[in-house]
Design a protein around this motif. Structure first.
Motif, PDB file in Angstrom:
ATOM      1  N   PRO A  72       0.835  -1.405  -0.203  1.00 50.01           N
ATOM      2  CA  PRO A  72      -0.604  -0.333  -0.292  1.00 50.01           C
ATOM      3  C   PRO A  72       0.555   1.224  -0.111  1.00 50.01           C
ATOM      4  CG  PRO A  72      -0.333  -1.251   1.839  1.00 50.01           C
ATOM      5  CD  PRO A  72       0.722  -1.062   1.085  1.00 50.01           C
ATOM      6  N   ALA A  73       0.402   2.061  -0.839  1.00 53.21           N
ATOM      7  CA  ALA A  73       0.634   3.630  -0.575  1.00 53.21           C
ATOM      8  C   ALA A  73       0.783   4.144   1.023  1.00 53.21           C
ATOM      9  CB  ALA A  73       0.860   4.289  -2.278  1.00 53.21           C
ATOM     10  N   GLY A  74       1.779   5.200   0.724  1.00 56.77           N
ATOM     11  CA  GLY A  74       1.484   6.140   1.938  1.00 56.77           C
ATOM     12  C   GLY A  74       3.037   5.819   2.779  1.00 56.77           C
ATOM     13  N   ASN A  75       2.876   6.531   3.769  1.00 55.75           N
ATOM     14  CA  ASN A  75       3.799   6.599   4.933  1.00 55.75           C
ATOM     15  C   ASN A  75       3.458   5.357   6.007  1.00 55.75           C
ATOM     16  OD1 ASN A  75       5.355   7.550   3.840  1.00 55.75           O
ATOM     17  ND2 ASN A  75       4.489   9.732   4.534  1.00 55.75           N
ATOM     18  N   ALA A  76       4.288   4.784   6.903  1.00 58.17           N
ATOM     19  CA  ALA A  76       4.201   4.475   8.474  1.00 58.17           C
ATOM     20  C   ALA A  76       5.013   5.105   9.443  1.00 58.17           C
ATOM     21  CB  ALA A  76       4.356   3.100   8.257  1.00 58.17           C
ATOM     22  N   VAL A  77       3.915   4.877  10.385  1.00 56.63           N
ATOM     23  CA  VAL A  77       4.713   5.753  11.756  1.00 56.63           C
ATOM     24  C   VAL A  77       5.373   4.905  12.518  1.00 56.63           C
ATOM     25  CG1 VAL A  77       4.340   6.976  14.096  1.00 56.63           C
ATOM     26  CG2 VAL A  77       2.619   7.204  12.108  1.00 56.63           C
ATOM     27  N   VAL A  78       6.197   5.083  13.003  1.00 53.41           N
ATOM     28  CA  VAL A  78       7.585   3.915  13.138  1.00 53.41           C
ATOM     29  C   VAL A  78       8.179   4.023  14.253  1.00 53.41           C
ATOM     30  CG1 VAL A  78       9.733   2.373  12.823  1.00 53.41           C
ATOM     31  CG2 VAL A  78       8.083   2.936  10.780  1.00 53.41           C
ATOM     32  N   LEU A 105       7.687   6.770   7.993  1.00 54.31           N
ATOM     33  CA  LEU A 105       8.910   6.565   7.002  1.00 54.31           C
ATOM     34  C   LEU A 105       7.918   6.272   5.474  1.00 54.31           C
ATOM     35  CD1 LEU A 105      11.086   5.197   8.523  1.00 54.31           C
ATOM     36  CD2 LEU A 105      11.647   7.647   7.686  1.00 54.31           C
ATOM     37  N   PRO A 106       8.142   6.394   4.810  1.00 53.28           N
ATOM     38  CA  PRO A 106       7.386   5.270   3.880  1.00 53.28           C
ATOM     39  C   PRO A 106       7.126   3.540   4.017  1.00 53.28           C
ATOM     40  CG  PRO A 106       9.320   6.406   2.652  1.00 53.28           C
ATOM     41  CD  PRO A 106       9.070   7.070   3.689  1.00 53.28           C
ATOM     42  N   LYS A 107       6.137   3.756   3.465  1.00 55.50           N
ATOM     43  CA  LYS A 107       6.028   1.907   3.860  1.00 55.50           C
ATOM     44  C   LYS A 107       6.849   0.557   3.626  1.00 55.50           C
ATOM     45  CE  LYS A 107       0.769   2.122   5.255  1.00 55.50           C
ATOM     46  NZ  LYS A 107      -0.468   1.908   4.683  1.00 55.50           N
ATOM     47  N   ASP A 108       7.370   0.711   1.984  1.00 59.51           N
ATOM     48  CA  ASP A 108       8.183  -0.002   1.358  1.00 59.51           C
ATOM     49  C   ASP A 108       9.702   0.150   1.835  1.00 59.51           C
ATOM     50  OD1 ASP A 108       8.720   2.431   0.780  1.00 59.51           O
ATOM     51  OD2 ASP A 108       9.320   1.802  -1.599  1.00 59.51           O
ATOM     52  N   LYS A 109      10.450   1.499   2.790  1.00 55.88           N
ATOM     53  CA  LYS A 109      11.801   1.822   3.532  1.00 55.88           C
ATOM     54  C   LYS A 109      11.284   0.807   4.886  1.00 55.88           C
ATOM     55  CE  LYS A 109      15.038   5.238   4.753  1.00 55.88           C
ATOM     56  NZ  LYS A 109      16.313   4.166   3.717  1.00 55.88           N
ATOM     57  N   THR A 110      10.305   0.881   6.302  1.00 59.54           N
ATOM     58  CA  THR A 110       9.996   0.405   6.539  1.00 59.54           C
ATOM     59  C   THR A 110       9.657  -0.522   7.024  1.00 59.54           C
ATOM     60  OG1 THR A 110       8.820   2.722   6.779  1.00 59.54           O
ATOM     61  CG2 THR A 110       8.197   0.876   8.773  1.00 59.54           C
ATOM     62  N   ARG A 111       9.205  -1.640   6.041  1.00 62.04           N
ATOM     63  CA  ARG A 111       9.288  -3.121   5.081  1.00 62.04           C
ATOM     64  C   ARG A 111      10.659  -3.611   5.406  1.00 62.04           C
ATOM     65  NH1 ARG A 111       4.845  -6.342   3.839  1.00 62.04           N
ATOM     66  NH2 ARG A 111       4.034  -4.871   4.087  1.00 62.04           N
ATOM     67  N   GLU A 112      11.731  -2.784   4.363  1.00 57.69           N
ATOM     68  CA  GLU A 112      13.005  -3.126   4.369  1.00 57.69           C
ATOM     69  C   GLU A 112      13.871  -2.930   5.708  1.00 57.69           C
ATOM     70  OE1 GLU A 112      15.775  -5.147   2.402  1.00 57.69           O
ATOM     71  OE2 GLU A 112      14.089  -4.795   1.776  1.00 57.69           O
ATOM     72  N   MET A 113      13.676  -2.539   6.247  1.00 59.38           N
ATOM     73  CA  MET A 113      14.313  -1.975   7.306  1.00 59.38           C
ATOM     74  C   MET A 113      13.938  -3.223   8.549  1.00 59.38           C
ATOM     75  SD  MET A 113      13.726   2.227   8.043  1.00 59.38           S
ATOM     76  CE  MET A 113      14.632   1.615   9.401  1.00 59.38           C
ATOM     77  N   LEU A 114      12.510  -3.277   8.568  1.00 59.45           N
ATOM     78  CA  LEU A 114      12.474  -3.987   9.634  1.00 59.45           C
ATOM     79  C   LEU A 114      12.252  -5.199   9.477  1.00 59.45           C
ATOM     80  CD1 LEU A 114       8.580  -3.396  10.410  1.00 59.45           C
ATOM     81  CD2 LEU A 114      10.094  -3.400  11.687  1.00 59.45           C
ATOM     82  N   ASP A 157      16.193  -5.748  10.334  1.00 58.50           N
ATOM     83  CA  ASP A 157      16.311  -6.239  11.627  1.00 58.50           C
ATOM     84  C   ASP A 157      16.361  -7.522  12.014  1.00 58.50           C
ATOM     85  OD1 ASP A 157      17.024  -3.215  12.155  1.00 58.50           O
ATOM     86  OD2 ASP A 157      15.583  -2.416  12.706  1.00 58.50           O
ATOM     87  N   GLN A 158      15.189  -7.937  11.433  1.00 51.42           N
ATOM     88  CA  GLN A 158      14.202  -8.776  11.996  1.00 51.42           C
ATOM     89  C   GLN A 158      15.605 -10.250  11.565  1.00 51.42           C
ATOM     90  OE1 GLN A 158      11.668  -9.900  13.571  1.00 51.42           O
ATOM     91  NE2 GLN A 158      13.167 -11.771  13.814  1.00 51.42           N
ATOM     92  N   GLU A 159      16.142  -9.948   9.758  1.00 51.76           N
ATOM     93  CA  GLU A 159      17.108 -11.115   9.884  1.00 51.76           C
ATOM     94  C   GLU A 159      18.898 -10.653  10.516  1.00 51.76           C
ATOM     95  OE1 GLU A 159      18.922  -9.681   5.581  1.00 51.76           O
ATOM     96  OE2 GLU A 159      17.124 -11.127   4.781  1.00 51.76           O
ATOM     97  N   GLN A 160      19.365  -9.595  11.334  1.00 49.23           N
ATOM     98  CA  GLN A 160      20.362  -9.848  12.170  1.00 49.23           C
ATOM     99  C   GLN A 160      20.140 -10.067  13.495  1.00 49.23           C
ATOM    100  OE1 GLN A 160      21.525  -5.887  13.320  1.00 49.23           O
ATOM    101  NE2 GLN A 160      22.651  -6.160  14.132  1.00 49.23           N
ATOM    102  N   LEU A 161      18.616 -10.221  13.726  1.00 51.66           N
ATOM    103  CA  LEU A 161      18.590 -10.514  15.029  1.00 51.66           C
ATOM    104  C   LEU A 161      18.271 -12.436  14.856  1.00 51.66           C
ATOM    105  CD1 LEU A 161      15.247  -8.318  16.488  1.00 51.66           C
ATOM    106  CD2 LEU A 161      17.454  -8.125  17.354  1.00 51.66           C
TER     107      LEU A 161
END
Length: 83
Positions: A3-9, A18-27, A30-34
């Protein structure tokens, strides 16, 4: 499709939009690192427990070096069990 738009993180005590696609990639990163850190800690724990048992003169734990099944392996097992 994402979905287009932003997410609050929440980062610490700050909320960022932040943009949702960037937020998803960051998460995902982070999960891979954990996951990697968790696996490294598990491996170290096995070595330390074996050293402890060796120092105490006890036999090595049986089955302690087993690895957990992956999600894909669990799906295959469930398919077999269900028929």
């Amino acid at each position: 499709p994402l979905p287009a738009g932003n997410a609050v993180v929440c980062f610490g005590s700050m909320f960022l939009e932040l943009p949702k696609d960037k937020t998803r990639e960051m998460l995902r990163q982070d999960q891979e690192q954990l996951d990697e850190e968790i696996n490294n800690l598990r491996k170290e724990l096995r070595v330390k427990v074996n050293r402890l048992y060796e120092a105490q003169g006890k036999p090595e734990l049986k089955g302690f070096n087993l690895n957990p099944m992956s999600a894909e392996e669990m799906k295959l097992i469930n398919r077999i069990v269900e028929g």
